[in-house]
Design a protein around this motif. Structure first.
Motif, short mmCIF file in Angstrom:
data_model
loop_
_atom_site.label_atom_id
_atom_site.label_comp_id
_atom_site.label_asym_id
_atom_site.label_seq_id
_atom_site.Cartn_x
_atom_site.Cartn_y
_atom_site.Cartn_z
N PHE B 173 47.51 6.82 -98.39
CA PHE B 173 46.60 6.49 -99.48
C PHE B 173 46.68 7.61 -100.52
O PHE B 173 45.98 8.60 -100.38
CB PHE B 173 45.14 6.45 -99.04
CG PHE B 173 44.81 5.44 -97.98
CD1 PHE B 173 45.45 4.21 -97.93
CD2 PHE B 173 43.82 5.70 -97.05
CE1 PHE B 173 45.12 3.28 -96.95
CE2 PHE B 173 43.48 4.77 -96.08
CZ PHE B 173 44.13 3.56 -96.03
N GLN B 214 46.34 -2.88 -77.18
CA GLN B 214 45.84 -4.03 -77.93
C GLN B 214 45.95 -5.31 -77.12
O GLN B 214 45.07 -6.16 -77.16
CB GLN B 214 46.64 -4.19 -79.23
CG GLN B 214 46.00 -3.48 -80.39
CD GLN B 214 46.87 -3.54 -81.62
OE1 GLN B 214 47.51 -4.53 -81.89
NE2 GLN B 214 46.89 -2.46 -82.36
N ALA B 297 36.42 2.10 -94.05
CA ALA B 297 36.85 0.77 -93.61
C ALA B 297 38.31 0.51 -93.93
O ALA B 297 38.98 -0.23 -93.20
CB ALA B 297 36.00 -0.31 -94.28
N ILE B 298 38.82 1.14 -94.99
CA ILE B 298 40.22 0.90 -95.35
C ILE B 298 41.17 1.49 -94.31
O ILE B 298 42.34 1.15 -94.29
CB ILE B 298 40.56 1.47 -96.74
CG1 ILE B 298 40.30 2.98 -96.77
CG2 ILE B 298 39.75 0.78 -97.81
CD1 ILE B 298 40.79 3.65 -98.04
N VAL B 300 40.54 1.62 -90.84
CA VAL B 300 40.34 1.24 -89.45
C VAL B 300 41.33 0.19 -88.94
O VAL B 300 41.30 -0.13 -87.76
CB VAL B 300 38.90 0.75 -89.17
CG1 VAL B 300 37.90 1.80 -89.59
CG2 VAL B 300 38.62 -0.55 -89.86
N GLY B 301 42.20 -0.32 -89.81
CA GLY B 301 43.17 -1.30 -89.33
C GLY B 301 44.41 -0.69 -88.69
O GLY B 301 45.21 -1.41 -88.10
N ALA B 302 44.58 0.61 -88.79
CA ALA B 302 45.77 1.25 -88.24
C ALA B 302 45.82 1.05 -86.73
O ALA B 302 44.80 1.16 -86.06
CB ALA B 302 45.77 2.73 -88.58
N PRO B 303 47.01 0.73 -86.19
CA PRO B 303 47.11 0.41 -84.76
C PRO B 303 46.51 1.48 -83.84
O PRO B 303 45.82 1.13 -82.88
CB PRO B 303 48.62 0.30 -84.54
CG PRO B 303 49.18 -0.05 -85.86
CD PRO B 303 48.29 0.58 -86.88
N ILE B 306 42.66 1.15 -83.93
CA ILE B 306 42.21 -0.04 -83.20
C ILE B 306 42.31 0.20 -81.69
O ILE B 306 41.38 -0.06 -80.94
CB ILE B 306 43.08 -1.26 -83.58
CG1 ILE B 306 42.86 -1.61 -85.05
CG2 ILE B 306 42.80 -2.44 -82.67
CD1 ILE B 306 41.67 -2.45 -85.33
N ALA B 309 39.68 2.61 -80.49
CA ALA B 309 38.35 2.00 -80.52
C ALA B 309 38.16 1.01 -79.37
O ALA B 309 37.09 0.96 -78.76
CB ALA B 309 38.14 1.29 -81.86
N PRO B 338 35.65 1.90 -84.37
CA PRO B 338 36.74 2.35 -85.25
C PRO B 338 36.27 3.38 -86.28
O PRO B 338 37.01 4.31 -86.61
CB PRO B 338 37.19 1.06 -85.94
CG PRO B 338 36.78 -0.04 -85.04
CD PRO B 338 35.54 0.43 -84.33
N GLU B 463 54.22 2.21 -88.01
CA GLU B 463 53.20 1.57 -88.83
C GLU B 463 53.67 0.16 -89.15
O GLU B 463 54.34 -0.07 -90.13
CB GLU B 463 52.99 2.34 -90.14
CG GLU B 463 52.71 3.80 -89.95
CD GLU B 463 51.23 4.08 -89.78
OE1 GLU B 463 50.47 3.10 -89.63
OE2 GLU B 463 50.85 5.24 -89.81
N ARG B 464 53.33 -0.76 -88.29
CA ARG B 464 53.76 -2.11 -88.55
C ARG B 464 52.82 -2.77 -89.55
O ARG B 464 51.64 -2.51 -89.55
CB ARG B 464 53.76 -2.93 -87.25
CG ARG B 464 54.82 -2.42 -86.29
CD ARG B 464 54.77 -3.18 -85.00
NE ARG B 464 53.45 -3.05 -84.38
CZ ARG B 464 52.71 -4.09 -84.06
NH1 ARG B 464 53.14 -5.30 -84.34
NH2 ARG B 464 51.56 -3.92 -83.49
N ILE B 465 53.39 -3.57 -90.36
CA ILE B 465 52.55 -4.30 -91.32
C ILE B 465 52.41 -5.75 -90.84
O ILE B 465 53.38 -6.40 -90.56
CB ILE B 465 53.17 -4.28 -92.74
CG1 ILE B 465 53.32 -2.85 -93.20
CG2 ILE B 465 52.31 -5.08 -93.70
CD1 ILE B 465 52.04 -2.11 -93.42
#
Lengths: 88, 465
Positions: B173, B214, B297-298, B300-303, B306, B309, B338, B463-465
């Motif tokens: 970022f 996951q 919040a931006i 918390v999606g990183a593998p 997750i 958490a 997260p 870092e998978r998208i």
């Protein structure tokens, strides 16, 4: 279509802007918000994902980065991209 | 005057906040019609959150009491989750003025060069309001509450600046920092802990794979299932009848889904106002070399976040049961894990093992904090008309009730006249130290290797998208 932010906060901001934009252009959308933890199960039922964070599962659905809505930089381009994808 | 204050208090935030937000929105240039709707929505959000909290406490109370009788596990403080905490914070007297106050502090610090972050994530100003509300109750002084909220803002901005290089590099970022009340304080824990991990042979090479976690633990991410199962388990352990067990299960599943939905309504009302305020501020600080302070919040999606958490959910429940002296029954914030770990993960370079250990330490200490502040938390909830039925159950939360900074302010508030000025001075000194530490461009600062970070420390960060 799903706006997939994470908590409630960011996705609501994004949902609002997309709803306004689509209303102006006469694009019909059904917007749902969810948090990223819930997407581990899959998001196949949706046409487009707008995410303000990374999608860990790899969605398989076209995904647009929603970050510009939060920083305020590049909002117009993002909205146009969303509009185009929705109409195609 | 006193009757006026009493009148306002009696009305409650569900009525007062809409009026206040309407006025604030009109000042910021929103059309009156839109401002009016925003105000009403905020009131509705408040009513909704109150309803769901009542449902939660009515249903969970008997099970918690049964648990106490049968197993001598005293978990009579119910974690009502961040949605309730945020509502309590915004509904408090400090919360009513937190956005102008927070922005003023931020702009002042930018002006004198003690921060590089412009925190435009106005929604998350509730964290400062929460600290302010807690301190105001403990000290019985609204003024100290405002002072505490301002000091909290200073601390968060300094933490955001300090952690920005890690955050920017790990999450990619550019020019973003995360002055987030929940996530940022754990940076204090992660930096020394990471230093320590790097120095323990063998252990320093341990890591876990996010994909496997996951797949195996994904169910802990589905909060309605989590609520259902937790309700049934607690009901059985609490010795309820079969009917009551099943009802508790469905009710807790309902709370897990409904509570965030209610906050979404609150947020829908606040969003246009926050947007107007953001544009107002950003117009005045154009093009300066700033970090934009956003919601964590931006991130918390990183593998790795997750995965950490997901593991933290069962770990938190086990810790809560075995920890002597803990009275908090984790519930609402099991879904918020997260946010607790997302700023530690980059410091551990995505190492899930380290992140989980740090998370467990944070929760163990945090449960004591959440237990200690629960009487004040319950009072703060009562102040906004969120009432627990009966006196047996108390309220608290993990976000931010279990936060180390909350604990710090709670401690300092016991002797405010000495403690708060000292803490304020320390916060400013910390901000000054951080601002001196990273001269030059953010991008350059971000790519500098840290002292104590060996070269081998290249975690595979897929870092998978």
């Amino acid at each position: 279509m799903i706006v997939c932010g994470t908590g409630i906060a960011t996705s609501t901001v994004v949902a609002q802007k997309i709803r306004d934009y689509c209303a102006e252009r006469g694009i019909e959308v059904d917007i749902q918000q969810t948090k990223v933890m819930e997407t581990l199960r899959g998001v196949e039922d949706y046409d487009l994902v707008v995410s303000t964070t990374q999608m860990p599962g790899g969605s398989g659905v076209p995904t647009v980065n929603g970050m510009p809505f939060l920083t305020g930089v590049g909002v117009e381009q993002t909205l146009e991209e969303i509009g185009e994808r929705l109409q195609s | 005057m006193e009757t006026v204050t009493q009148f306002i208090t009696d009305l409650g935030p569900a009525v007062v906040l809409p009026v206040l937000i309407f006025v604030f929105a009109v000042i910021l240039g929103l059309r009156p019609g839109r401002a009016f709707r925003a105000g009403v929505l905020i009131g509705i959000g408040f009513v909704g959150i109150g309803l769901v909290i009542t449902l939660l406490l009515e249903q969970l109370g008997p099970a918690a009491e049964g648990l106490a009788e049968r197993f001598e596990v005293q978990l009579n403080v119910i974690d009502v989750g961040w949605p309730s905490t945020a509502a309590i914070a915004f509904g408090s007297q400090v919360g009513a003025f937190i956005i102008p106050l927070g922005l003023a502090v931020n702009i002042a610090l930018l002006g004198i060069g003690l921060t590089r972050t412009l925190n435009i994530d106005l929604w998350n100003y509730w964290h400062m309001a929460f600290i302010g509300a807690i301190v105001a109750i403990v000290t019985e002084s609204l003024l100290w509450g405002f002072v505490a909220a301002a000091i909290h803002m200073v601390i968060l901005l300094a933490l955001a600046d300090w952690s920005a290089p890690w955050i920017q590099r790990y999450y990619n970022f550019p020019n973003v920092s995360l002055p987030h009340g929940t996530s940022a304080p754990y940076v204090f824990l992660a930096i020394p802990l990471n230093y320590l991990f790097d120095r323990i042979p063998v252990v320093r090479d341990w890591k876990l794979d996010p994909d496997t976690i996951q797949r195996r633990f994904g169910v802990f991410g589905e909060s309605i299932i989590l609520g259902l199962v937790l309700g049934i388990v607690l009901g059985v352990l609490g010795g309820l009848s079969l009917n009551a067990v099943l009802q508790l299960g469905i009710s807790l599943a309902a709370v897990m889904l409904l509570l965030p939905r209610m906050v979404a309504i609150l947020m829908e009302g606040l969003a246009p106002v926050a947007e107007a305020a953001r544009e107002f501020v950003q117009r005045r600080f154009p093009g300066r070399n700033l970090y934009i302070g956003l919601d964590s919040a931006i991130a918390v999606g990183a593998p790795a976040v997750i995965a950490t958490a997901l593991l933290m959910v069962p770990i938190t429940l086990v810790i809560a049961v075995v920890l002597p002296g803990n009275q908090v029954l984790p519930f609402g914030d099991l879904a918020t894990m997260p946010f607790i770990v997302c700023m530690m993960v980059p410091i551990f370079r995505g190492n899930i093992f380290r992140s989980v250990v740090a998370g467990a330490i944070a929760i163990a200490g945090g449960l004591y904090i959440a237990t200690a502040i629960s009487p004040v938390f319950t009072q703060a909830a009562n102040n906004v008309n969120f009432q627990a039925p009966g006196d047996a159950t108390q309220l608290s939360s993990l976000v931010d009730g279990a936060n180390p900074v909350t604990g710090l302010f709670f401690g300092v508030a016991q002797a405010p006249a000495v403690g708060l000025p000292l803490l304020g001075a320390a916060a400013l000194l910390f901000a000054w130290w951080v601002s001196r530490r990273q001269p030059g461009e953010p991008a350059v600062a971000g790519s500098k290797p840290r002292p104590g970070e060996p070269e081998r420390a290249r975690e595979p960060q897929e870092e998978r998208i």
